[in-house]
Write a protein that holds these residues in place. Structure first.
Motif, PDB file in Angstrom:
ATOM      1  N   TRP A  43       0.841  -1.256  -0.011  1.00 53.72           N
ATOM      2  CA  TRP A  43       0.139   0.085   0.134  1.00 53.72           C
ATOM      3  C   TRP A  43       0.883   1.256   0.049  1.00 53.72           C
ATOM      4  O   TRP A  43       0.441   2.286  -0.662  1.00 53.72           O
ATOM      5  CB  TRP A  43      -1.104   0.010   1.069  1.00 53.72           C
ATOM      6  N   TYR A  44       1.937   1.346   0.738  1.00 51.41           N
ATOM      7  CA  TYR A  44       2.692   2.444   0.995  1.00 51.41           C
ATOM      8  C   TYR A  44       3.486   2.911  -0.492  1.00 51.41           C
ATOM      9  O   TYR A  44       3.663   4.167  -0.769  1.00 51.41           O
ATOM     10  CB  TYR A  44       3.777   2.399   1.962  1.00 51.41           C
ATOM     11  N   TYR A  45       3.783   1.895  -1.473  1.00 51.88           N
ATOM     12  CA  TYR A  45       4.278   2.161  -2.612  1.00 51.88           C
ATOM     13  C   TYR A  45       2.972   2.661  -3.731  1.00 51.88           C
ATOM     14  O   TYR A  45       3.317   3.858  -4.297  1.00 51.88           O
ATOM     15  CB  TYR A  45       4.776   1.075  -3.309  1.00 51.88           C
ATOM     16  N   ARG A  46       1.969   2.335  -3.402  1.00 53.11           N
ATOM     17  CA  ARG A  46       0.812   2.691  -4.146  1.00 53.11           C
ATOM     18  C   ARG A  46       0.508   4.259  -3.802  1.00 53.11           C
ATOM     19  O   ARG A  46       0.106   5.075  -4.699  1.00 53.11           O
ATOM     20  CB  ARG A  46      -0.618   2.078  -3.765  1.00 53.11           C
ATOM     21  N   ASP A  47       0.554   4.503  -2.368  1.00 59.01           N
ATOM     22  CA  ASP A  47       0.262   6.048  -1.731  1.00 59.01           C
ATOM     23  C   ASP A  47       1.197   6.977  -2.255  1.00 59.01           C
ATOM     24  O   ASP A  47       0.967   7.994  -2.738  1.00 59.01           O
ATOM     25  CB  ASP A  47       0.213   5.672  -0.411  1.00 59.01           C
ATOM     26  N   ALA A  48       2.317   6.221  -2.297  1.00 64.89           N
ATOM     27  CA  ALA A  48       3.677   7.229  -2.842  1.00 64.89           C
ATOM     28  C   ALA A  48       3.439   7.665  -4.134  1.00 64.89           C
ATOM     29  O   ALA A  48       3.638   8.970  -4.672  1.00 64.89           O
ATOM     30  CB  ALA A  48       5.001   6.678  -2.695  1.00 64.89           C
ATOM     31  N   ALA A  49       3.104   6.694  -5.063  1.00 62.98           N
ATOM     32  CA  ALA A  49       2.827   7.053  -6.608  1.00 62.98           C
ATOM     33  C   ALA A  49       1.598   7.858  -6.703  1.00 62.98           C
ATOM     34  O   ALA A  49       1.702   8.881  -7.457  1.00 62.98           O
ATOM     35  CB  ALA A  49       2.378   5.710  -7.261  1.00 62.98           C
ATOM     36  N   ILE A  50       0.498   7.790  -6.059  1.00 61.73           N
ATOM     37  CA  ILE A  50      -0.521   8.716  -6.133  1.00 61.73           C
ATOM     38  C   ILE A  50      -0.100  10.061  -5.574  1.00 61.73           C
ATOM     39  O   ILE A  50      -0.579  11.005  -6.162  1.00 61.73           O
ATOM     40  CB  ILE A  50      -1.596   8.104  -5.286  1.00 61.73           C
ATOM     41  N   LEU A  51       0.552  10.197  -4.567  1.00 63.04           N
ATOM     42  CA  LEU A  51       1.129  11.334  -3.914  1.00 63.04           C
ATOM     43  C   LEU A  51       1.865  12.050  -4.974  1.00 63.04           C
ATOM     44  O   LEU A  51       1.911  13.188  -5.205  1.00 63.04           O
ATOM     45  CB  LEU A  51       1.748  11.242  -2.612  1.00 63.04           C
ATOM     46  N   ALA A  52       2.852  11.468  -5.614  1.00 63.13           N
ATOM     47  CA  ALA A  52       3.680  12.058  -6.610  1.00 63.13           C
ATOM     48  C   ALA A  52       2.972  12.679  -7.455  1.00 63.13           C
ATOM     49  O   ALA A  52       3.204  13.817  -8.052  1.00 63.13           O
ATOM     50  CB  ALA A  52       4.630  10.936  -7.063  1.00 63.13           C
ATOM     51  N   PHE A  53       2.068  11.753  -8.263  1.00 67.32           N
ATOM     52  CA  PHE A  53       1.211  12.389  -9.269  1.00 67.32           C
ATOM     53  C   PHE A  53       0.379  13.594  -8.763  1.00 67.32           C
ATOM     54  O   PHE A  53       0.508  14.595  -9.625  1.00 67.32           O
ATOM     55  CB  PHE A  53       0.229  11.369  -9.623  1.00 67.32           C
ATOM     56  N   MET A  76      -7.142   7.127 -11.072  1.00 64.88           N
ATOM     57  CA  MET A  76      -7.277   7.983  -9.804  1.00 64.88           C
ATOM     58  C   MET A  76      -8.637   7.826  -9.275  1.00 64.88           C
ATOM     59  O   MET A  76      -8.927   7.374  -7.950  1.00 64.88           O
ATOM     60  CB  MET A  76      -6.837   9.374  -9.913  1.00 64.88           C
ATOM     61  N   ILE A  77      -9.450   7.861  -9.963  1.00 63.31           N
ATOM     62  CA  ILE A  77     -10.868   7.602  -9.434  1.00 63.31           C
ATOM     63  C   ILE A  77     -11.077   6.275  -8.856  1.00 63.31           C
ATOM     64  O   ILE A  77     -11.718   5.984  -7.924  1.00 63.31           O
ATOM     65  CB  ILE A  77     -11.797   7.995 -10.419  1.00 63.31           C
ATOM     66  N   GLU A  78     -10.544   5.204  -9.481  1.00 57.66           N
ATOM     67  CA  GLU A  78     -10.599   3.677  -9.002  1.00 57.66           C
ATOM     68  C   GLU A  78      -9.552   3.621  -7.644  1.00 57.66           C
ATOM     69  O   GLU A  78     -10.086   3.124  -6.962  1.00 57.66           O
ATOM     70  CB  GLU A  78      -9.950   2.978 -10.163  1.00 57.66           C
ATOM     71  N   LYS A  79      -8.859   4.420  -7.612  1.00 57.61           N
ATOM     72  CA  LYS A  79      -7.946   4.357  -6.138  1.00 57.61           C
ATOM     73  C   LYS A  79      -8.972   5.043  -5.077  1.00 57.61           C
ATOM     74  O   LYS A  79      -8.557   4.608  -3.962  1.00 57.61           O
ATOM     75  CB  LYS A  79      -6.725   5.190  -6.407  1.00 57.61           C
ATOM     76  N   MET A  80      -9.925   5.591  -5.329  1.00 62.02           N
ATOM     77  CA  MET A  80     -10.630   5.913  -4.411  1.00 62.02           C
ATOM     78  C   MET A  80     -11.537   4.893  -3.576  1.00 62.02           C
ATOM     79  O   MET A  80     -12.001   4.742  -2.687  1.00 62.02           O
ATOM     80  CB  MET A  80     -11.859   6.729  -4.726  1.00 62.02           C
ATOM     81  N   GLY A  81     -11.463   3.613  -4.179  1.00 58.25           N
ATOM     82  CA  GLY A  81     -11.940   2.312  -3.569  1.00 58.25           C
ATOM     83  C   GLY A  81     -10.652   1.489  -3.336  1.00 58.25           C
ATOM     84  O   GLY A  81     -10.840   0.234  -3.098  1.00 58.25           O
ATOM     85  N   ASP A  82      -9.381   1.810  -3.167  1.00 61.55           N
ATOM     86  CA  ASP A  82      -8.384   1.201  -2.681  1.00 61.55           C
ATOM     87  C   ASP A  82      -8.576   0.370  -1.436  1.00 61.55           C
ATOM     88  O   ASP A  82      -9.472   0.899  -0.170  1.00 61.55           O
ATOM     89  CB  ASP A  82      -7.035   2.101  -2.677  1.00 61.55           C
ATOM     90  N   ALA A  83      -8.012  -0.539  -1.206  1.00 60.59           N
ATOM     91  CA  ALA A  83      -8.118  -1.490   0.099  1.00 60.59           C
ATOM     92  C   ALA A  83      -7.768  -0.755   1.358  1.00 60.59           C
ATOM     93  O   ALA A  83      -8.154  -0.859   2.576  1.00 60.59           O
ATOM     94  CB  ALA A  83      -7.457  -2.524  -0.009  1.00 60.59           C
ATOM     95  N   HIS A  84      -6.902   0.271   1.020  1.00 62.01           N
ATOM     96  CA  HIS A  84      -6.218   1.019   2.077  1.00 62.01           C
ATOM     97  C   HIS A  84      -6.546   2.235   2.604  1.00 62.01           C
ATOM     98  O   HIS A  84      -6.611   2.983   1.306  1.00 62.01           O
ATOM     99  CB  HIS A  84      -4.505   0.809   2.196  1.00 62.01           C
ATOM    100  N   SER A  85      -7.149   2.830   3.361  1.00 61.44           N
ATOM    101  CA  SER A  85      -7.471   4.166   3.617  1.00 61.44           C
ATOM    102  C   SER A  85      -6.556   5.069   3.268  1.00 61.44           C
ATOM    103  O   SER A  85      -7.011   6.322   2.771  1.00 61.44           O
ATOM    104  CB  SER A  85      -7.964   4.310   5.301  1.00 61.44           C
ATOM    105  N   LYS A  86      -5.364   5.042   3.563  1.00 58.73           N
ATOM    106  CA  LYS A  86      -4.391   6.023   3.337  1.00 58.73           C
ATOM    107  C   LYS A  86      -4.207   6.207   1.511  1.00 58.73           C
ATOM    108  O   LYS A  86      -4.211   7.741   1.306  1.00 58.73           O
ATOM    109  CB  LYS A  86      -2.800   5.501   3.736  1.00 58.73           C
TER     110      LYS A  86
END
Length: 262
Positions: A43-53, A76-86
């Motif tokens: 999750w923390y790699y996914r979160d970092a990628a979203i944050l970078a964008f 990005m809209i799909e990531k609103m349903g990510d398994a991790h709240s962060k």
């Protein structure tokens, strides 16, 4: 938003400053990173990628980012349903950055139809931090969409649910936490009413009664939290009355005069 300051946020802030200075050359480098980690099982790699964008939305030109954003929006809209709240919270923040600086790209029926339900679901069901970021995104979406003086606009199909959801959001059990969700919810609601389409007047009339009832409840229990809500609810009532104009009925006007006189 008053999130806890950490290394990830510091790096995102720094990247945002670099993007403002460097401009277009940073885009391709960041996209390489985003592409590599956006679907990581961690999750923390996914979160970092979203944050970078989200961090490079200010600085590069619209011409450089337009196709990039258009291609990335569904993800990005799909990531609103990510398994991790962060990740969900960062996705809402990133979508808010897109709406703040490049809302014209979002202004298509396809993107609005995907984005609004995802944000409203976060307001209704997600953790307070995610909901607060969803308010941030909705605020910039509403403020930066092209306005029409007559008839409907792109938000018309979602207007009623947006207003009622934001009002309910401000009274969630966790709305008075450190995320200040009640403040963000009512502030965003006021902005939405101010920019309401002409075909939203029926909804405004209906919700005005709710604002008045909620204001009465806060007056009965006088504390710091309710005093803040009173200020924000008065703002919602004010913009509603201005928006309704001559269509504000006499009974409601009299009720408001007696309420404020007390």
């Amino acid at each position: 938003f008053d999130d806890e300051w950490n290394i990830s946020m510091a790096c995102g802030s720094l990247l945002g400053l670099v993007a403002q200075i460097v401009g277009n050359p940073i885009v391709d480098k960041v996209l390489e990173y985003v592409t590599k980690y956006i679907s990581s099982p961690e999750w923390y790699y996914r979160d970092a990628a979203i944050l970078a964008f989200g961090s490079i939305m200010e600085g590069p030109t619209a011409n450089k980012l337009s196709q990039v954003i258009a291609s990335a929006l569904p993800t990005m809209i799909e990531k609103m349903g990510d398994a991790h709240s962060k990740c969900r919270g960062t996705a809402a923040w990133t979508l808010g950055r897109i709406c703040e600086f490049h809302c014209n790209i979002v202004a298509s029926h396809q993107h609005i139809g995907q984005l609004c339900p995802a944000l409203l679901k976060a307001l209704e069901q997600d953790e307070s931090e995610v909901a607060a970021h969803a308010c941030y995104c909705l605020y910039h979406l509403v403020c930066n969409l092209p306005q029409k003086t007559q008839g409907s606009n792109l938000l018309s199909p979602h207007f009623e649910r947006m207003c009622s959801t934001l009002l309910n959001c401000a009274y969630r059990n966790d709305a008075a936490t450190e995320t200040n969700l009640a403040v963000y919810g009512l502030t965003t609601l006021s902005s939405i009413i101010e920019r309401a389409p002409k075909d939203g007047q029926t909804t405004i009339k209906f919700l005005l009664k709710n604002y008045i009832d909620n204001l009465k409840q806060t007056i009965q229990i006088n504390n710091e939290t309710n005093e803040q809500k009173q200020i924000l609810l008065c703002g919602c009532i004010q913009v509603s009355c201005i928006k309704l104009g001559d269509s504000l009925n006499e009974a409601t006007a009299s009720e408001l005069m007696f309420l404020f006189a007390d």
